[in-house]
Design a protein around this motif. Structure first.
Motif, mmCIF file in Angstrom:
data_model
loop_
_atom_site.group_PDB
_atom_site.id
_atom_site.type_symbol
_atom_site.label_atom_id
_atom_site.label_comp_id
_atom_site.label_asym_id
_atom_site.label_seq_id
_atom_site.Cartn_x
_atom_site.Cartn_y
_atom_site.Cartn_z
ATOM 1 N N ALA A 233 0.821 -1.214 0.000
ATOM 2 C CA ALA A 233 0.000 0.000 0.000
ATOM 3 C C ALA A 233 0.853 1.260 0.000
ATOM 4 N N ARG A 234 1.899 1.278 0.822
ATOM 5 C CA ARG A 234 2.739 2.479 0.898
ATOM 6 C C ARG A 234 3.483 2.706 -0.412
ATOM 7 N N ALA A 235 3.969 1.605 -1.008
ATOM 8 C CA ALA A 235 4.700 1.734 -2.278
ATOM 9 C C ALA A 235 3.788 2.210 -3.400
ATOM 10 N N LEU A 236 2.501 1.900 -3.299
ATOM 11 C CA LEU A 236 1.544 2.324 -4.316
ATOM 12 C C LEU A 236 1.081 3.770 -4.107
ATOM 13 N N GLY A 237 1.503 4.383 -3.024
ATOM 14 C CA GLY A 237 1.147 5.781 -2.773
ATOM 15 C C GLY A 237 -0.188 5.970 -2.090
ATOM 16 N N VAL A 238 -0.690 4.911 -1.444
ATOM 17 C CA VAL A 238 -2.003 5.001 -0.812
ATOM 18 C C VAL A 238 -2.005 6.015 0.332
ATOM 19 N N PHE A 239 -0.902 6.090 1.099
ATOM 20 C CA PHE A 239 -0.863 6.953 2.276
ATOM 21 C C PHE A 239 -0.180 8.294 2.008
ATOM 22 N N ARG A 240 0.231 8.501 0.771
ATOM 23 C CA ARG A 240 0.942 9.730 0.439
ATOM 24 C C ARG A 240 -0.014 10.725 -0.199
ATOM 25 N N LYS A 241 -0.025 11.935 0.318
ATOM 26 C CA LYS A 241 -0.868 12.971 -0.274
ATOM 27 C C LYS A 241 -0.386 13.239 -1.693
ATOM 28 N N PRO A 242 -1.258 13.056 -2.670
ATOM 29 C CA PRO A 242 -0.801 13.187 -4.059
ATOM 30 C C PRO A 242 -0.558 14.635 -4.452
ATOM 31 N N GLU A 243 0.357 14.789 -5.390
ATOM 32 C CA GLU A 243 0.559 16.108 -5.966
ATOM 33 C C GLU A 243 -0.656 16.488 -6.801
ATOM 34 N N ILE A 244 -0.884 17.769 -6.942
ATOM 35 C CA ILE A 244 -2.026 18.234 -7.725
ATOM 36 C C ILE A 244 -1.831 17.831 -9.190
ATOM 37 N N ASP A 245 -2.787 17.103 -9.716
ATOM 38 C CA ASP A 245 -2.729 16.625 -11.099
ATOM 39 C C ASP A 245 -4.081 16.909 -11.743
ATOM 40 N N ARG A 246 -4.262 18.146 -12.149
ATOM 41 C CA ARG A 246 -5.559 18.531 -12.702
ATOM 42 C C ARG A 246 -5.902 17.778 -13.980
ATOM 43 N N PRO A 247 -4.943 17.582 -14.925
ATOM 44 C CA PRO A 247 -5.291 16.796 -16.124
ATOM 45 C C PRO A 247 -5.711 15.363 -15.789
ATOM 46 N N GLY A 248 -4.982 14.723 -14.854
ATOM 47 C CA GLY A 248 -5.334 13.362 -14.471
ATOM 48 C C GLY A 248 -6.690 13.290 -13.799
ATOM 49 N N ALA A 249 -6.955 14.242 -12.902
ATOM 50 C CA ALA A 249 -8.249 14.271 -12.220
ATOM 51 C C ALA A 249 -9.381 14.527 -13.212
ATOM 52 N N ALA A 250 -9.138 15.427 -14.160
ATOM 53 C CA ALA A 250 -10.167 15.735 -15.158
ATOM 54 C C ALA A 250 -10.450 14.528 -16.042
ATOM 55 N N GLU A 251 -9.396 13.797 -16.421
ATOM 56 C CA GLU A 251 -9.586 12.616 -17.257
ATOM 57 C C GLU A 251 -10.336 11.534 -16.487
ATOM 58 N N GLN A 252 -10.017 11.374 -15.216
ATOM 59 C CA GLN A 252 -10.705 10.389 -14.386
ATOM 60 C C GLN A 252 -12.197 10.700 -14.302
ATOM 61 N N MET A 253 -12.523 11.981 -14.123
ATOM 62 C CA MET A 253 -13.929 12.371 -14.048
ATOM 63 C C MET A 253 -14.593 12.284 -15.416
ATOM 64 N N ARG A 254 -13.857 12.611 -16.479
ATOM 65 C CA ARG A 254 -14.428 12.564 -17.832
ATOM 66 C C ARG A 254 -14.857 11.143 -18.195
ATOM 67 N N ILE A 255 -13.999 10.190 -17.883
ATOM 68 C CA ILE A 255 -14.336 8.788 -18.153
ATOM 69 C C ILE A 255 -15.573 8.389 -17.353
ATOM 70 N N GLY A 256 -15.617 8.815 -16.087
ATOM 71 C CA GLY A 256 -16.759 8.494 -15.244
ATOM 72 C C GLY A 256 -18.055 9.120 -15.730
ATOM 73 N N PHE A 257 -17.986 10.370 -16.174
ATOM 74 C CA PHE A 257 -19.200 11.023 -16.682
ATOM 75 C C PHE A 257 -19.768 10.264 -17.875
ATOM 76 N N GLY A 258 -18.887 9.874 -18.804
ATOM 77 C CA GLY A 258 -19.359 9.143 -19.978
ATOM 78 C C GLY A 258 -20.021 7.842 -19.597
ATOM 79 N N ALA A 259 -19.362 7.064 -18.707
ATOM 80 C CA ALA A 259 -19.924 5.775 -18.290
ATOM 81 C C ALA A 259 -21.189 5.962 -17.462
ATOM 82 N N GLY A 260 -21.199 6.986 -16.596
ATOM 83 C CA GLY A 260 -22.372 7.221 -15.766
ATOM 84 C C GLY A 260 -23.604 7.578 -16.582
ATOM 85 N N ILE A 261 -23.405 8.413 -17.587
ATOM 86 C CA ILE A 261 -24.530 8.779 -18.451
ATOM 87 C C ILE A 261 -25.006 7.563 -19.237
ATOM 88 N N SER A 262 -24.068 6.758 -19.734
ATOM 89 C CA SER A 262 -24.433 5.538 -20.457
ATOM 90 C C SER A 262 -25.260 4.615 -19.578
#
Length: 458
Positions: A233-262
Protein backbone atom coordinates in the motif's frame (compact mmCIF):
# COMPACT_ATOMS: atom_id res chain seq x y z
CA UNK A 1 20.32 -21.87 -39.57
CA UNK A 2 21.58 -18.52 -40.84
CA UNK A 3 22.08 -15.75 -38.25
CA UNK A 4 19.31 -13.64 -39.80
CA UNK A 5 16.94 -16.61 -39.72
CA UNK A 6 17.90 -17.34 -36.13
CA UNK A 7 17.24 -13.72 -35.19
CA UNK A 8 13.86 -13.76 -36.94
CA UNK A 9 12.93 -17.00 -35.22
CA UNK A 10 13.97 -15.54 -31.89
CA UNK A 11 11.88 -12.45 -32.54
CA UNK A 12 8.96 -14.61 -33.61
CA UNK A 13 9.13 -16.55 -30.33
CA UNK A 14 9.19 -13.30 -28.38
CA UNK A 15 6.29 -11.80 -30.30
CA UNK A 16 3.17 -11.54 -28.10
CA UNK A 17 0.54 -14.17 -28.80
CA UNK A 18 -3.05 -13.04 -28.22
CA UNK A 19 -4.37 -16.40 -26.97
CA UNK A 20 -1.33 -17.42 -24.95
CA UNK A 21 -0.68 -14.00 -23.39
CA UNK A 22 -3.99 -12.16 -23.26
CA UNK A 23 -6.56 -14.92 -22.73
CA UNK A 24 -5.30 -16.17 -19.33
CA UNK A 25 -5.11 -12.59 -18.05
CA UNK A 26 -8.63 -11.84 -19.26
CA UNK A 27 -10.09 -14.92 -17.58
CA UNK A 28 -8.12 -14.35 -14.37
CA UNK A 29 -9.46 -10.80 -14.15
CA UNK A 30 -13.01 -11.55 -15.23
CA UNK A 31 -13.80 -14.59 -13.05
CA UNK A 32 -13.72 -12.85 -9.66
CA UNK A 33 -15.53 -9.82 -11.09
CA UNK A 34 -18.37 -12.06 -12.28
CA UNK A 35 -18.59 -13.58 -8.78
CA UNK A 36 -18.65 -10.09 -7.28
CA UNK A 37 -21.44 -8.91 -9.60
CA UNK A 38 -23.44 -12.05 -8.85
CA UNK A 39 -23.02 -11.18 -5.18
CA UNK A 40 -24.78 -7.88 -5.82
CA UNK A 41 -27.73 -9.73 -7.34
CA UNK A 42 -27.74 -12.28 -4.51
CA UNK A 43 -28.08 -9.53 -1.90
CA UNK A 44 -31.14 -8.08 -3.62
CA UNK A 45 -32.65 -11.54 -4.11
CA UNK A 46 -32.15 -12.41 -0.43
CA UNK A 47 -33.96 -9.26 0.65
CA UNK A 48 -36.84 -9.88 -1.76
CA UNK A 49 -37.30 -13.51 -0.64
CA UNK A 50 -37.22 -12.73 3.09
CA UNK A 51 -39.49 -9.69 2.80
CA UNK A 52 -41.85 -11.54 0.43
CA UNK A 53 -42.28 -14.42 2.87
CA UNK A 54 -42.91 -11.92 5.66
CA UNK A 55 -45.55 -9.89 3.80
CA UNK A 56 -46.58 -9.41 0.17
CA UNK A 57 -47.56 -5.82 0.99
CA UNK A 58 -44.12 -5.11 2.45
CA UNK A 59 -42.53 -6.66 -0.64
CA UNK A 60 -44.36 -4.06 -2.72
CA UNK A 61 -43.00 -1.30 -0.47
CA UNK A 62 -39.52 -2.81 -0.79
CA UNK A 63 -39.61 -3.07 -4.59
CA UNK A 64 -40.91 0.46 -5.11
CA UNK A 65 -38.55 1.96 -2.53
CA UNK A 66 -35.60 0.16 -4.10
CA UNK A 67 -36.37 1.17 -7.70
CA UNK A 68 -35.33 4.89 -7.58
CA UNK A 69 -32.19 4.09 -5.58
CA UNK A 70 -31.18 1.39 -8.08
CA UNK A 71 -31.24 3.92 -10.92
CA UNK A 72 -29.04 6.32 -8.94
CA UNK A 73 -26.76 3.49 -7.82
CA UNK A 74 -26.19 2.32 -11.39
CA UNK A 75 -25.26 5.85 -12.43
CA UNK A 76 -22.88 6.11 -9.46
CA UNK A 77 -21.09 2.93 -10.52
CA UNK A 78 -20.59 4.40 -13.99
CA UNK A 79 -19.31 7.68 -12.59
CA UNK A 80 -16.56 5.78 -10.76
CA UNK A 81 -15.33 3.73 -13.75
CA UNK A 82 -12.54 6.27 -14.18
CA UNK A 83 -10.85 4.83 -11.06
CA UNK A 84 -10.49 1.45 -12.76
CA UNK A 85 -9.33 2.81 -16.12
CA UNK A 86 -6.84 5.36 -14.74
CA UNK A 87 -5.35 2.77 -12.38
CA UNK A 88 -4.77 0.36 -15.27
CA UNK A 89 -3.27 3.15 -17.37
CA UNK A 90 -0.86 4.10 -14.58
CA UNK A 91 0.28 0.48 -14.39
CA UNK A 92 0.78 0.42 -18.16
CA UNK A 93 2.82 3.61 -17.94
CA UNK A 94 5.06 2.03 -15.32
CA UNK A 95 3.83 4.39 -12.56
CA UNK A 96 2.60 1.97 -9.89
CA UNK A 97 3.37 4.58 -7.24
CA UNK A 98 0.85 6.88 -8.93
CA UNK A 99 -2.11 4.52 -8.45
CA UNK A 100 -2.57 5.66 -4.85
CA UNK A 101 -3.46 9.13 -6.10
CA UNK A 102 -6.15 7.62 -8.32
CA UNK A 103 -7.60 5.77 -5.32
CA UNK A 104 -7.55 8.81 -3.05
CA UNK A 105 -9.30 10.96 -5.67
CA UNK A 106 -11.78 8.17 -6.30
CA UNK A 107 -12.69 7.63 -2.63
CA UNK A 108 -13.22 11.35 -2.02
CA UNK A 109 -15.26 11.61 -5.22
CA UNK A 110 -17.30 8.54 -4.26
CA UNK A 111 -17.98 9.91 -0.77
CA UNK A 112 -19.37 13.20 -2.05
CA UNK A 113 -21.33 11.49 -4.82
CA UNK A 114 -22.95 9.29 -2.19
CA UNK A 115 -23.75 12.19 0.13
CA UNK A 116 -25.25 14.28 -2.68
CA UNK A 117 -27.26 11.31 -4.00
CA UNK A 118 -28.62 10.58 -0.53
CA UNK A 119 -29.71 14.18 -0.13
CA UNK A 120 -31.30 14.31 -3.57
CA UNK A 121 -33.25 11.09 -3.02
CA UNK A 122 -34.36 12.15 0.45
CA UNK A 123 -35.75 15.40 -0.94
CA UNK A 124 -37.14 14.24 -4.30
CA UNK A 125 -37.83 10.54 -3.77
CA UNK A 126 -41.00 10.60 -1.63
CA UNK A 127 -42.70 13.35 -3.68
CA UNK A 128 -41.88 11.39 -6.84
CA UNK A 129 -43.45 8.20 -5.46
CA UNK A 130 -46.57 10.12 -4.45
CA UNK A 131 -46.81 11.84 -7.85
CA UNK A 132 -46.79 8.76 -10.12
CA UNK A 133 -50.29 7.61 -9.34
CA UNK A 134 -49.63 5.05 -6.59
CA UNK A 135 -52.15 4.47 -3.82
CA UNK A 136 -51.29 6.63 -0.83
CA UNK A 137 -50.54 3.70 1.49
CA UNK A 138 -48.24 2.15 -1.12
CA UNK A 139 -46.43 5.44 -1.73
CA UNK A 140 -46.05 6.05 2.02
CA UNK A 141 -44.60 2.58 2.67
CA UNK A 142 -42.24 2.80 -0.30
CA UNK A 143 -41.08 6.27 0.77
CA UNK A 144 -40.08 5.02 4.23
CA UNK A 145 -37.98 2.25 2.67
CA UNK A 146 -36.49 4.62 0.08
CA UNK A 147 -35.23 7.02 2.75
CA UNK A 148 -33.30 4.22 4.47
CA UNK A 149 -32.03 2.75 1.19
CA UNK A 150 -30.65 6.17 0.25
CA UNK A 151 -28.49 6.23 3.40
CA UNK A 152 -26.49 3.26 2.11
CA UNK A 153 -25.40 4.95 -1.13
CA UNK A 154 -22.33 6.61 0.39
CA UNK A 155 -20.91 3.39 1.78
CA UNK A 156 -21.62 1.55 -1.42
CA UNK A 157 -20.01 4.27 -3.55
CA UNK A 158 -16.82 4.12 -1.48
CA UNK A 159 -16.74 0.31 -1.78
CA UNK A 160 -17.11 0.58 -5.56
CA UNK A 161 -14.18 3.01 -5.79
CA UNK A 162 -12.02 0.59 -3.78
CA UNK A 163 -13.16 -2.39 -5.84
CA UNK A 164 -12.45 -0.63 -9.14
CA UNK A 165 -8.98 0.34 -7.89
CA UNK A 166 -8.14 -3.26 -7.02
CA UNK A 167 -9.49 -4.43 -10.38
CA UNK A 168 -7.29 -1.86 -12.12
CA UNK A 169 -4.35 -3.40 -10.25
CA UNK A 170 -5.44 -6.83 -11.59
CA UNK A 171 -6.43 -7.92 -8.07
CA UNK A 172 -10.22 -8.46 -8.25
CA UNK A 173 -10.29 -11.41 -5.84
CA UNK A 174 -10.46 -9.48 -2.53
CA UNK A 175 -13.44 -7.44 -3.77
CA UNK A 176 -15.33 -10.64 -4.64
CA UNK A 177 -14.57 -12.13 -1.21
CA UNK A 178 -15.69 -8.94 0.52
CA UNK A 179 -18.93 -8.86 -1.49
CA UNK A 180 -19.88 -12.39 -0.47
CA UNK A 181 -18.91 -11.66 3.14
CA UNK A 182 -21.28 -8.68 2.93
CA UNK A 183 -23.96 -11.08 1.67
CA UNK A 184 -23.55 -13.12 4.87
CA UNK A 185 -23.85 -9.94 6.95
CA UNK A 186 -26.91 -8.91 4.96
CA UNK A 187 -28.57 -12.30 5.46
CA UNK A 188 -28.05 -12.20 9.23
CA UNK A 189 -29.31 -8.64 9.48
CA UNK A 190 -32.32 -9.14 7.25
CA UNK A 191 -33.39 -12.19 9.26
CA UNK A 192 -33.24 -10.03 12.39
CA UNK A 193 -34.62 -6.76 11.05
CA UNK A 194 -37.44 -7.84 8.74
CA UNK A 195 -39.54 -9.62 11.41
CA UNK A 196 -38.62 -6.87 13.91
CA UNK A 197 -37.53 -9.48 16.47
CA UNK A 198 -35.49 -8.95 19.65
CA UNK A 199 -37.12 -5.60 20.27
CA UNK A 200 -35.64 -4.14 17.08
CA UNK A 201 -37.51 -1.24 15.47
CA UNK A 202 -39.03 -1.10 11.99
CA UNK A 203 -39.48 -4.45 10.25
CA UNK A 204 -40.66 -5.40 6.79
CA UNK A 205 -39.32 -3.31 3.92
CA UNK A 206 -37.72 -0.73 6.23
CA UNK A 207 -36.01 -3.51 8.16
CA UNK A 208 -34.59 -4.91 4.92
CA UNK A 209 -33.40 -1.44 3.98
CA UNK A 210 -31.54 -1.16 7.29
CA UNK A 211 -29.99 -4.57 6.62
CA UNK A 212 -28.79 -3.28 3.25
CA UNK A 213 -27.33 -0.22 4.98
CA UNK A 214 -25.47 -2.44 7.44
CA UNK A 215 -24.15 -4.77 4.74
CA UNK A 216 -22.95 -1.93 2.51
CA UNK A 217 -21.30 -0.14 5.42
CA UNK A 218 -19.51 -3.38 6.28
CA UNK A 219 -18.46 -3.74 2.62
CA UNK A 220 -16.95 -0.24 2.53
CA UNK A 221 -15.07 -0.72 5.79
CA UNK A 222 -13.83 -4.16 4.71
CA UNK A 223 -12.50 -2.79 1.41
CA UNK A 224 -10.82 0.21 3.05
CA UNK A 225 -9.35 -2.03 5.74
CA UNK A 226 -7.95 -4.50 3.21
CA UNK A 227 -6.33 -1.75 1.15
CA UNK A 228 -4.84 -0.09 4.26
CA UNK A 229 -3.22 -3.38 5.31
CA UNK A 230 -1.87 -4.35 1.88
CA UNK A 231 1.92 -4.84 2.17
CA UNK A 232 2.47 -2.76 -0.97
CA UNK A 233 0.00 0.00 0.00
CA UNK A 234 2.74 2.48 0.90
CA UNK A 235 4.70 1.73 -2.28
CA UNK A 236 1.54 2.32 -4.32
CA UNK A 237 1.15 5.78 -2.77
CA UNK A 238 -2.00 5.00 -0.81
CA UNK A 239 -0.86 6.95 2.28
CA UNK A 240 0.94 9.73 0.44
CA UNK A 241 -0.87 12.97 -0.27
CA UNK A 242 -0.80 13.19 -4.06
CA UNK A 243 0.56 16.11 -5.97
CA UNK A 244 -2.03 18.23 -7.72
CA UNK A 245 -2.73 16.62 -11.10
CA UNK A 246 -5.56 18.53 -12.70
CA UNK A 247 -5.29 16.80 -16.12
CA UNK A 248 -5.33 13.36 -14.47
CA UNK A 249 -8.25 14.27 -12.22
CA UNK A 250 -10.17 15.74 -15.16
CA UNK A 251 -9.59 12.62 -17.26
CA UNK A 252 -10.70 10.39 -14.39
CA UNK A 253 -13.93 12.37 -14.05
CA UNK A 254 -14.43 12.56 -17.83
CA UNK A 255 -14.34 8.79 -18.15
CA UNK A 256 -16.76 8.49 -15.24
CA UNK A 257 -19.20 11.02 -16.68
CA UNK A 258 -19.36 9.14 -19.98
CA UNK A 259 -19.92 5.77 -18.29
CA UNK A 260 -22.37 7.22 -15.77
CA UNK A 261 -24.53 8.78 -18.45
CA UNK A 262 -24.43 5.54 -20.46
CA UNK A 263 -25.53 3.53 -17.43
CA UNK A 264 -28.33 5.97 -16.70
CA UNK A 265 -29.57 5.84 -20.28
CA UNK A 266 -29.65 2.04 -20.26
CA UNK A 267 -31.41 1.81 -16.90
CA UNK A 268 -33.94 4.48 -17.86
CA UNK A 269 -34.67 2.85 -21.21
CA UNK A 270 -35.23 -0.59 -19.68
CA UNK A 271 -37.40 0.96 -16.99
CA UNK A 272 -39.56 2.32 -19.81
CA UNK A 273 -40.00 -1.27 -21.06
CA UNK A 274 -41.62 -2.06 -17.70
CA UNK A 275 -44.03 0.81 -18.24
CA UNK A 276 -44.97 -0.40 -21.73
CA UNK A 277 -45.42 -3.92 -20.39
CA UNK A 278 -47.66 -2.44 -17.70
CA UNK A 279 -49.84 -0.90 -20.39
CA UNK A 280 -50.27 -4.40 -21.80
CA UNK A 281 -51.51 -5.79 -18.48
CA UNK A 282 -50.41 -7.64 -15.36
CA UNK A 283 -49.52 -10.88 -17.14
CA UNK A 284 -47.24 -9.03 -19.53
CA UNK A 285 -45.46 -7.35 -16.60
CA UNK A 286 -44.89 -10.71 -14.89
CA UNK A 287 -43.68 -12.33 -18.10
CA UNK A 288 -41.34 -9.44 -18.91
CA UNK A 289 -39.95 -9.60 -15.36
CA UNK A 290 -38.96 -13.23 -15.97
CA UNK A 291 -37.30 -12.42 -19.30
CA UNK A 292 -35.45 -9.46 -17.79
CA UNK A 293 -34.28 -11.44 -14.78
CA UNK A 294 -32.80 -14.20 -16.96
CA UNK A 295 -31.11 -11.58 -19.14
CA UNK A 296 -29.71 -9.85 -16.04
CA UNK A 297 -28.14 -13.09 -14.81
CA UNK A 298 -26.59 -13.71 -18.23
CA UNK A 299 -25.37 -10.09 -18.27
CA UNK A 300 -23.17 -10.65 -15.20
CA UNK A 301 -20.63 -12.60 -17.28
CA UNK A 302 -20.05 -9.91 -19.94
CA UNK A 303 -19.86 -7.34 -17.13
CA UNK A 304 -16.93 -9.31 -15.76
CA UNK A 305 -15.39 -9.65 -19.21
CA UNK A 306 -15.86 -5.90 -19.70
CA UNK A 307 -13.79 -5.24 -16.59
CA UNK A 308 -11.07 -7.57 -17.82
CA UNK A 309 -11.11 -5.91 -21.22
CA UNK A 310 -10.92 -2.42 -19.69
CA UNK A 311 -7.92 -3.34 -17.53
CA UNK A 312 -5.99 -5.04 -20.36
CA UNK A 313 -6.77 -2.32 -22.88
CA UNK A 314 -6.06 0.39 -20.29
CA UNK A 315 -2.63 -1.06 -19.48
CA UNK A 316 -1.70 -1.30 -23.16
CA UNK A 317 -3.03 2.20 -23.78
CA UNK A 318 -0.99 3.57 -20.88
CA UNK A 319 2.11 1.93 -22.39
CA UNK A 320 1.19 3.45 -25.81
CA UNK A 321 1.19 -0.10 -27.20
CA UNK A 322 -1.20 0.06 -30.15
CA UNK A 323 -0.77 -3.62 -31.01
CA UNK A 324 -1.41 -4.54 -27.37
CA UNK A 325 -4.62 -2.51 -27.31
CA UNK A 326 -5.84 -4.28 -30.44
CA UNK A 327 -4.88 -7.74 -29.15
CA UNK A 328 -6.64 -7.15 -25.84
CA UNK A 329 -9.76 -5.96 -27.65
CA UNK A 330 -9.76 -8.84 -30.13
CA UNK A 331 -9.36 -11.51 -27.44
CA UNK A 332 -12.03 -9.90 -25.24
CA UNK A 333 -14.51 -9.72 -28.10
CA UNK A 334 -13.73 -13.29 -29.14
CA UNK A 335 -14.29 -14.73 -25.68
CA UNK A 336 -17.45 -12.66 -25.29
CA UNK A 337 -18.80 -13.89 -28.63
CA UNK A 338 -18.16 -17.51 -27.67
CA UNK A 339 -20.01 -17.02 -24.39
CA UNK A 340 -22.89 -15.24 -26.14
CA UNK A 341 -23.34 -18.08 -28.62
CA UNK A 342 -23.09 -20.79 -25.95
CA UNK A 343 -25.59 -19.18 -23.58
CA UNK A 344 -27.96 -18.63 -26.51
CA UNK A 345 -27.80 -22.32 -27.44
CA UNK A 346 -28.42 -23.30 -23.81
CA UNK A 347 -31.32 -20.97 -23.01
CA UNK A 348 -33.19 -21.22 -26.31
CA UNK A 349 -34.29 -24.89 -26.06
CA UNK A 350 -34.77 -24.58 -22.28
CA UNK A 351 -36.89 -21.40 -22.37
CA UNK A 352 -40.11 -23.03 -21.18
CA UNK A 353 -38.33 -25.08 -18.51
CA UNK A 354 -36.60 -21.94 -17.19
CA UNK A 355 -39.88 -20.04 -17.18
CA UNK A 356 -41.54 -22.80 -15.14
CA UNK A 357 -38.82 -22.34 -12.56
CA UNK A 358 -40.13 -18.80 -11.97
CA UNK A 359 -43.85 -19.45 -11.91
CA UNK A 360 -46.49 -22.18 -12.04
CA UNK A 361 -49.12 -19.89 -13.55
CA UNK A 362 -49.93 -21.34 -16.98
CA UNK A 363 -51.09 -18.03 -18.44
CA UNK A 364 -47.82 -16.33 -17.50
CA UNK A 365 -45.79 -19.27 -18.82
CA UNK A 366 -47.65 -19.10 -22.13
CA UNK A 367 -46.49 -15.49 -22.59
CA UNK A 368 -43.05 -15.65 -21.00
CA UNK A 369 -41.69 -18.84 -22.59
CA UNK A 370 -41.87 -17.70 -26.24
CA UNK A 371 -40.67 -14.22 -25.23
CA UNK A 372 -37.61 -15.72 -23.53
CA UNK A 373 -36.97 -17.96 -26.54
CA UNK A 374 -36.93 -14.85 -28.73
CA UNK A 375 -34.91 -12.83 -26.23
CA UNK A 376 -31.89 -15.12 -26.69
CA UNK A 377 -31.25 -13.22 -29.93
CA UNK A 378 -30.14 -10.25 -27.84
CA UNK A 379 -27.61 -12.18 -25.74
CA UNK A 380 -24.73 -12.11 -28.24
CA UNK A 381 -25.01 -8.43 -29.28
CA UNK A 382 -25.77 -7.30 -25.73
CA UNK A 383 -22.70 -9.09 -24.40
CA UNK A 384 -20.52 -7.62 -27.14
CA UNK A 385 -21.76 -4.06 -26.74
CA UNK A 386 -20.97 -3.81 -23.02
CA UNK A 387 -17.45 -5.21 -23.51
CA UNK A 388 -16.82 -2.97 -26.52
CA UNK A 389 -18.02 0.10 -24.61
CA UNK A 390 -15.61 -0.52 -21.74
CA UNK A 391 -12.73 -1.27 -24.13
CA UNK A 392 -13.36 2.04 -25.90
CA UNK A 393 -13.42 4.00 -22.63
CA UNK A 394 -10.17 2.35 -21.58
CA UNK A 395 -8.50 3.60 -24.75
CA UNK A 396 -9.72 7.14 -24.22
CA UNK A 397 -12.86 7.15 -26.39
CA UNK A 398 -15.37 8.23 -23.76
CA UNK A 399 -18.32 9.85 -25.52
CA UNK A 400 -18.88 7.54 -28.50
CA UNK A 401 -20.19 4.74 -26.22
CA UNK A 402 -22.55 7.24 -24.61
CA UNK A 403 -23.76 8.37 -28.04
CA UNK A 404 -24.22 4.77 -29.15
CA UNK A 405 -26.32 3.99 -26.08
CA UNK A 406 -28.39 7.16 -26.56
CA UNK A 407 -29.04 6.20 -30.18
CA UNK A 408 -29.74 2.53 -29.57
CA UNK A 409 -31.72 2.49 -26.36
CA UNK A 410 -33.39 5.89 -26.17
CA UNK A 411 -33.93 6.94 -29.79
CA UNK A 412 -34.55 3.45 -31.23
CA UNK A 413 -35.62 0.99 -28.54
CA UNK A 414 -38.11 3.08 -26.58
CA UNK A 415 -40.32 4.30 -29.46
CA UNK A 416 -39.92 1.02 -31.38
CA UNK A 417 -41.09 -1.01 -28.36
CA UNK A 418 -44.21 1.11 -28.06
CA UNK A 419 -45.02 0.91 -31.77
CA UNK A 420 -44.46 -2.83 -32.04
CA UNK A 421 -46.17 -3.73 -28.77
CA UNK A 422 -49.29 -1.56 -28.93
CA UNK A 423 -50.20 -0.07 -32.34
CA UNK A 424 -48.87 -3.14 -34.20
CA UNK A 425 -50.36 -5.44 -31.52
CA UNK A 426 -47.27 -7.62 -31.13
CA UNK A 427 -47.63 -7.27 -27.34
CA UNK A 428 -44.67 -8.58 -25.30
CA UNK A 429 -42.96 -9.99 -28.39
CA UNK A 430 -42.84 -6.45 -29.75
CA UNK A 431 -40.95 -5.27 -26.67
CA UNK A 432 -38.49 -8.13 -27.02
CA UNK A 433 -37.92 -7.42 -30.72
CA UNK A 434 -37.20 -3.77 -29.89
CA UNK A 435 -34.57 -4.81 -27.33
CA UNK A 436 -32.99 -7.24 -29.79
CA UNK A 437 -32.77 -4.60 -32.53
CA UNK A 438 -31.38 -1.96 -30.16
CA UNK A 439 -28.73 -4.39 -28.89
CA UNK A 440 -27.63 -5.21 -32.44
CA UNK A 441 -27.38 -1.53 -33.34
CA UNK A 442 -25.36 -0.75 -30.22
CA UNK A 443 -22.97 -3.67 -30.78
CA UNK A 444 -22.40 -2.77 -34.44
CA UNK A 445 -21.71 0.89 -33.65
CA UNK A 446 -19.29 0.15 -30.83
CA UNK A 447 -17.39 -2.66 -32.56
CA UNK A 448 -17.09 -0.59 -35.73
CA UNK A 449 -15.69 2.29 -33.70
CA UNK A 450 -13.09 0.07 -32.05
CA UNK A 451 -12.10 -1.33 -35.46
CA UNK A 452 -11.70 2.15 -36.92
CA UNK A 453 -9.56 3.28 -33.99
CA UNK A 454 -7.44 0.14 -34.25
CA UNK A 455 -6.24 1.33 -37.64
CA UNK A 456 -4.81 4.54 -36.15
CA UNK A 457 -1.59 4.93 -34.20
CA UNK A 458 -1.91 5.93 -30.55
Amino acid sequence: MEPAQAQAASQGEARPHPVRDELPQLLKLSGPVVLSRLGIMAMGLTDAVVVGRYSATELGYHALGWAPTSVVLTALVGLLVGVQVMTARAIGEGRREGTGAVLRRGVVYAFWLGVISTGALAVAGPPFLHAIGLERDLADGASRALLVFSLSLTGYSVSVACSFWLEGLSRPGPAAIAMWAANVVNLLLVLLFVPGTMGLPAGGAVGAAWATFGARTFLALAMLGFIATMPEARALGVFRKPEIDRPGAAEQMRIGFGAGISNFLEVASFASMNVIAGWLGGLAVAAWAIVLNVAAIVFMVPLGLATGAAVLVGKAYGARDNAGVNRAGAVSFGVTAVFGVLVTLIVWPAAELITRGYTTDTATIAIAAPALALAVLMFLPDCLQVVAAQALRARGDVWLPTGAHLTSYILIMMPLAYVLAIPMKMHLMGIVWAVVIASVVSAVLLLARFWLLSRRAL
